[in-house]
Structures are given as C-alpha cells and as structure tokens.
Design an enzyme around this catalytic site. Structure first.
Site, mmCIF file in Angstrom:
data_model
loop_
_atom_site.group_PDB
_atom_site.id
_atom_site.type_symbol
_atom_site.label_atom_id
_atom_site.label_comp_id
_atom_site.label_asym_id
_atom_site.label_seq_id
_atom_site.Cartn_x
_atom_site.Cartn_y
_atom_site.Cartn_z
ATOM 1 N N GLY A 1 0.819 -1.197 0.000
ATOM 2 C CA GLY A 1 0.000 0.000 0.000
ATOM 3 C C GLY A 1 0.853 1.246 0.000
ATOM 4 C CD GLN B 1 3.337 5.628 2.706
ATOM 5 O OE1 GLN B 1 2.339 5.102 2.253
ATOM 6 N NE2 GLN B 1 4.361 4.922 3.166
ATOM 7 C CB CYS C 1 5.474 1.734 7.187
ATOM 8 S SG CYS C 1 4.971 3.265 6.389
ATOM 9 C CG LEU C 2 6.451 0.929 1.096
ATOM 10 C CD1 LEU C 2 5.661 1.337 -0.132
ATOM 11 C CD2 LEU C 2 7.542 -0.069 0.742
ATOM 12 C CG HIS D 1 -0.171 0.624 7.129
ATOM 13 N ND1 HIS D 1 0.840 0.135 7.935
ATOM 14 C CD2 HIS D 1 0.418 1.572 6.353
ATOM 15 C CE1 HIS D 1 1.962 0.771 7.658
ATOM 16 N NE2 HIS D 1 1.742 1.641 6.703
ATOM 17 C CD GLU D 2 -0.967 2.300 2.777
ATOM 18 O OE1 GLU D 2 -0.617 3.488 2.654
ATOM 19 O OE2 GLU D 2 -0.161 1.382 3.051
ATOM 20 C CG HIS E 1 0.354 6.413 5.866
ATOM 21 N ND1 HIS E 1 1.496 6.865 6.481
ATOM 22 C CD2 HIS E 1 0.618 5.131 5.496
ATOM 23 C CE1 HIS E 1 2.405 5.895 6.476
ATOM 24 N NE2 HIS E 1 1.911 4.835 5.903
HETATM 25 ZN ZN ZN Z 1 2.849 3.017 5.676
#
Ligand code: ZN
Length: 149
Positions: A46, A51, A88-89, A130-131, A134
């Site tokens: 995701g 991000q 997480c990226l 999760h997304e 953000h």
């Molecule tokens: Zn993330």
C-alpha cells in the site's frame, strides 16, 4: 508515469492531516499512476499520497495482484481482529505486530469521483487500516504491540 521518492520517517509531512480530493482531473490521475508505478517498484502492499509528499486523501492498496485506488476513503464497518507483523515503506527495516480488524469495509471514490464500497479480509483489511491512518498523520509504529528483531 514516473517513480516518485518515498518520504521517510522523520519528515514532518508524514504527521500532517491530508486534505480531501475535490477535483478528479488529469493531475489526480497522474498522481495515482505515479503512485502505482512507485508501489510496484518497491513491491509494497500500500501507499498513501502523503508518502510521496502530497497531502491529499488518496491511497493505493495492492494485495492479491489487485491494485485498488481509494479516494477520500472512510472505514464504515469492521469485524474481528488480527495481530500480525506490519511494516511501512516510510519506516524502512522496522517491523512490529499491530492489532487490526480482520474484516474492514471502506467507502471511497474512484479516480473519476464515483462512490463505491469495498470489503477486505486479512492482509487487505490490514492495508486499508494502515493506509487510512497515513491520511491523518498516523504511522503503524504508533500502534506496535511488539517490535520484531
Ligand atoms: Zn505506511
């Protein structure tokens, strides 16, 4: 399309609240296309617009070989619980267990502004949560039960 830089933890933008998408134009589509290319490049589950440094309520979730675009998403129903490792990226090489609902239903708009509802289980439900976190400046590390070595 272009691969965009992924903002990393420590950058204050990740803690800001994203604003609703109000214009569903070619600029939004370009953002979504770039996010898709970026997400596929790093093999993630995701990616939220914040991000890549864009404070708009748009996310991609990529599970089961299906790319889902969620614009202005809202969780409308949850059920059950799952406790599993998450990463997480934007927080490289950090993993920890997080409790999430097992089933999550989201209402959102597509890239043309059309409303739809989608239900995910397991990893997809986890990615939805999760997304969406953000979009309100949340990171999974706020919710980690136990960090993994
Ligand atoms: Zn993330």
């Amino acid at each position: 399309m272009a691969i965009r830089n992924i903002v990393k933890n420590g950058d204050p933008v990740l803690r800001k609240k994203s604003r609703p998408v109000t214009v569903f134009d070619s600029r939004l589509h370009e953002l979504l296309d770039d996010m898709r290319e970026t997400l596929l490049d790093v093999d993630g589950a995701g990616l939220a617009a914040v991000q890549v440094g864009v404070l708009r309520r748009a996310v991609l979730v990529y599970t089961d070989d299906e790319m889902i675009e969620l614009i202005n998403p809202v969780i409308v129903e949850t059920d059950g619980e799952q406790i599993d490792p998450e990463g997480c990226l934007s927080v490289p090489e950090v993993y920890g267990t997080v409790s999430r609902p097992y089933t999550v239903t989201v209402r959102a708009q597509d890239r043309f502004g059309k409303e739809f509802t989608i239900t995910g289980h397991g990893l997809r439900a986890r990615a939805f949560c999760h997304e969406l976190d953000h979009l309100d400046g949340g990171l999974f590390t706020d919710k980690v039960l136990e960090y993994l070595e």
